[in-house]
Design an enzyme around this catalytic site. Structure first.
Site, PDB file in Angstrom:
ATOM      1  N   LYS B 111       0.841  -1.202   0.000  1.00 36.83           N
ATOM      2  CA  LYS B 111       0.000   0.000   0.000  1.00 36.83           C
ATOM      3  C   LYS B 111       0.871   1.245   0.000  1.00 36.83           C
ATOM      4  O   LYS B 111       1.321   1.694   1.045  1.00 36.83           O
ATOM      5  CB  LYS B 111      -0.926  -0.003   1.218  1.00 36.83           C
ATOM      6  CG  LYS B 111      -1.979  -1.126   1.159  1.00 36.83           C
ATOM      7  CD  LYS B 111      -2.797  -1.241   2.443  1.00 36.83           C
ATOM      8  CE  LYS B 111      -3.826  -2.375   2.310  1.00 36.83           C
ATOM      9  NZ  LYS B 111      -4.534  -2.674   3.571  1.00 36.83           N
ATOM     10  N   GLY B 139      -7.506  -4.580   1.105  1.00 35.38           N
ATOM     11  CA  GLY B 139      -8.764  -4.643   1.849  1.00 35.38           C
ATOM     12  C   GLY B 139      -8.542  -4.458   3.338  1.00 35.38           C
ATOM     13  O   GLY B 139      -7.420  -4.282   3.785  1.00 35.38           O
ATOM     14  N   ALA B 143      -3.975  -9.070  10.184  1.00 38.93           N
ATOM     15  CA  ALA B 143      -3.329 -10.373  10.011  1.00 38.93           C
ATOM     16  C   ALA B 143      -3.753 -11.372  11.094  1.00 38.93           C
ATOM     17  O   ALA B 143      -4.140 -12.507  10.796  1.00 38.93           O
ATOM     18  CB  ALA B 143      -1.806 -10.198  10.014  1.00 38.93           C
ATOM     19  N   LYS B 194      -5.474   5.989   1.820  1.00 44.26           N
ATOM     20  CA  LYS B 194      -6.149   5.896   3.122  1.00 44.26           C
ATOM     21  C   LYS B 194      -5.220   6.282   4.269  1.00 44.26           C
ATOM     22  O   LYS B 194      -5.674   6.757   5.303  1.00 44.26           O
ATOM     23  CB  LYS B 194      -6.705   4.497   3.344  1.00 44.26           C
ATOM     24  CG  LYS B 194      -5.646   3.425   3.434  1.00 44.26           C
ATOM     25  CD  LYS B 194      -5.847   2.476   4.592  1.00 44.26           C
ATOM     26  CE  LYS B 194      -4.601   1.629   4.768  1.00 44.26           C
ATOM     27  NZ  LYS B 194      -4.694   0.653   5.830  1.00 44.26           N
ATOM     28  N   ASP B 247     -11.297  -0.485   3.842  1.00 40.30           N
ATOM     29  CA  ASP B 247      -9.984  -0.339   4.454  1.00 40.30           C
ATOM     30  C   ASP B 247      -9.858   1.012   5.160  1.00 40.30           C
ATOM     31  O   ASP B 247      -9.323   1.110   6.275  1.00 40.30           O
ATOM     32  CB  ASP B 247      -8.929  -0.485   3.352  1.00 40.30           C
ATOM     33  CG  ASP B 247      -7.532  -0.744   3.897  1.00 40.30           C
ATOM     34  OD1 ASP B 247      -7.387  -0.974   5.111  1.00 40.30           O
ATOM     35  OD2 ASP B 247      -6.583  -0.716   3.099  1.00 40.30           O
ATOM     36  N   SER B 257      -3.522   2.093  13.630  1.00 36.02           N
ATOM     37  CA  SER B 257      -2.566   2.254  12.538  1.00 36.02           C
ATOM     38  C   SER B 257      -1.487   3.259  12.920  1.00 36.02           C
ATOM     39  O   SER B 257      -1.709   4.233  13.641  1.00 36.02           O
ATOM     40  CB  SER B 257      -3.281   2.686  11.251  1.00 36.02           C
ATOM     41  OG  SER B 257      -2.997   4.019  10.908  1.00 36.02           O
TER      42      SER B 257
END
Lengths: 341, 341
Positions: B111, B139, B143, B194, B247, B257
């Site tokens: 990404k 997407g 994990a 994103k 996402d 994140s």
């Protein structure tokens, strides 16, 4: 033509959204009145600037005046804002229709269909009043946050530019950003449909899954929302905006919505009847799911998430059966329903 | 033509996503190998079935075999999955290109853009290898949740049906639902973009606003993502799917994140250099924001959220100035950038 110089807008309905819009507009110096059914509530708002039943945490603008005189107030307002539950909508629209004239604008904020007819609120407005210039306001807005002056956004959709610009003028100067759009149908469908997805999201969260599962569900729910919308004549892009993605994601992320709570409690094994009795307000998802299910096949649609929510609400599917059914659908192409991709 | 019967897929890159995909596929009985750079990591995975640096909380499938022999492994795999950070992508793609043959499929999960060139990873694959059948997987997937067997969804986008169906076969039987799509460009842009919105969302949360402000920002961020995508040749509907809305919303809602954390800490007054030093991994949003800003005006785009994130990252705008700038933009039509609505 009647000269309407008594106020800038009349808000019809003193729930959370009606009170918040009224207070915000009054704060911005607009002349607004708020119609409520009960004398006691009108008195509370006028004397204490509070609406303890719906917005207990908030002090309303002292400039906001409440009234119970609907027929007397309507002629003085160039713009009416109907902020009512879907179940009360037609009855009040009919009373408005007795008085309203063809030059007046009506914008509503209701999220839901009329269950028996599957009609949208703007259709009811056209049936019950002579108003031509109608519109709908929707988006991811929490009443108390708007009143606290937080940046907020919504869409007012109407076929008439005048509806959009007049509504925008009512909140101008505040941090409430009201975008304009043309897609009344899509806006109304999005607001109703998101409650169905909220039930499913509550159930998924209750099963102990994490963000991966939740946002898969929400995104596929958005896909089904778009399918229903397109089948009913909406613009698919509407569902990527504030009334679609915005409101849906906000509702599913916060976990405060009545519909989300309904799903969460179903996933914990509570019975629907017991849950409904103790929810703080009506779960719009129940009639909305029924209405969509009754119309989906007529529209040529298979909507797996709506279908399992229906099964869950009606006690026909266990949680495990819902999950197994969704997981057994062949994946295929993500956007297959929207033409060749 | 080489007979590739040694395995079903080679995964190149032993970070979170590579390890999770490898373990999931091995669990489903697929013959997969995982290429990692370091001998020590390969040994840890093969002997203890753990990857403590990237997935400390997880035990990997004992059937997953790690290797450090890239050139020897590639010829045995009909499908390669490149799961690498964008900064390492071209270098490894070049090494793959030394060995790969024209019948092999390459899917990547990266990404981000290549900063200096603003190239997407699939473009780099075409420049550095003879592979024609390339694709991208993206997407809202965490994990550890995929490995725990939670329902999960993603999109594999490719111009070749064979890429989609072969990838789908690798996870068949699991709860990881991989949809197919054609829009490689849009999928790659969404995954990179994103991260920029995640910075803004972290900052907004840090300022103490609630869901109303957060989802206004996310929805307008999605609008800017769509504008960039359309200008670069993507299908606007891609951004309403798992790689766009899914996402983006998952990242902004979770708050885990690195890019969200960056925004949150900037809002608390920490200096960028200090934050970057202590983040658990590189914040892709920093190079991505720079790359988008350098190209937006060439593409005829005004992207207000990207622009204030850029100003915030480079110390050119205070939080208050960012907010004031966003609030001063005339609202207008929500979908104005996408043609008449």
């Amino acid at each position: 033509m009647t000269v309407r110089d008594g106020m800038d807008a009349l808000i019809i309905g003193g729930g959370r959204m009606g009170s918040a819009l009224g207070s915000l507009m009054a704060q911005q110096g607009r002349r607004v009145e708020l119609w409520v059914r009960s004398e006691a509530r009108a008195q509370e708002i006028n004397e204490t600037h509070r609406n303890t039943a719906y917005l207990p945490e908030v002090t309303l603008s002292p400039k906001l005046r409440a009234t119970t005189a609907l027929a007397e107030s309507i002629p003085r307002a160039p713009l009416l804002i109907m902020a009512l539950p879907s179940t009360a909508f037609r009855e009040v629209a009919r009373a408005v229709g007795d008085v309203v004239e063809g030059d007046q604008i009506i914008v509503h904020t209701t999220k839901g269909f009329e269950v028996d007819t599957f009609k949208r609120m703007s259709q009811i407005l056209r049936e019950e009043t002579c108003a031509l210039k109608v519109g709908v306001l929707s988006g991811p807005t929490i009443a108390a946050e708007i009143l606290a002056g937080h940046p907020a956004g919504a869409l007012v959709a109407s076929g008439f530019d005048e509806v959009i610009t007049k509504f925008q003028a009512l909140v101008e100067g505040s941090f409430f950003r009201v975008y304009g759009g043309r897609d009344v149908t899509g806006t109304e469908i999005a607001g109703a449909f998101k409650n169905v997805v909220a039930v499913a999201t509550g159930a998924v969260d209750g099963m102990g899954f994490g963000g991966t599962t939740k946002w898969l569900l929400v995104t596929r729910g958005l896909n089904e929302m778009g399918q229903l919308g397109v089948a009913m004549g909406a613009d698919v892009l509407t569902f990527g905006g504030l009334v679609g993605v915005g409101d849906l994601a906000a509702t599913c992320a916060s976990g405060n919505s009545v519909n989300y709570q309904l799903g969460l409690r179903l996933s914990r094994g509570e019975k629907l009847a017991d849950i409904v009795e103790t929810l703080p307000s009506a779960a719009e998802a129940i009639p909305t799911t029924d209405a969509i299910m009754r119309n989906a096949s007529r529209l040529g649609l298979e909507l797996p998430i709506v279908s399992v929510v229906y099964g869950l609400l009606h006690g026909e599917l266990s949680l495990e059966a819902c999950l197994a059914r969704l997981m057994s659908i062949p994946v295929g192409s993500e956007l297959a329903a929207f033409g060749p991709n």
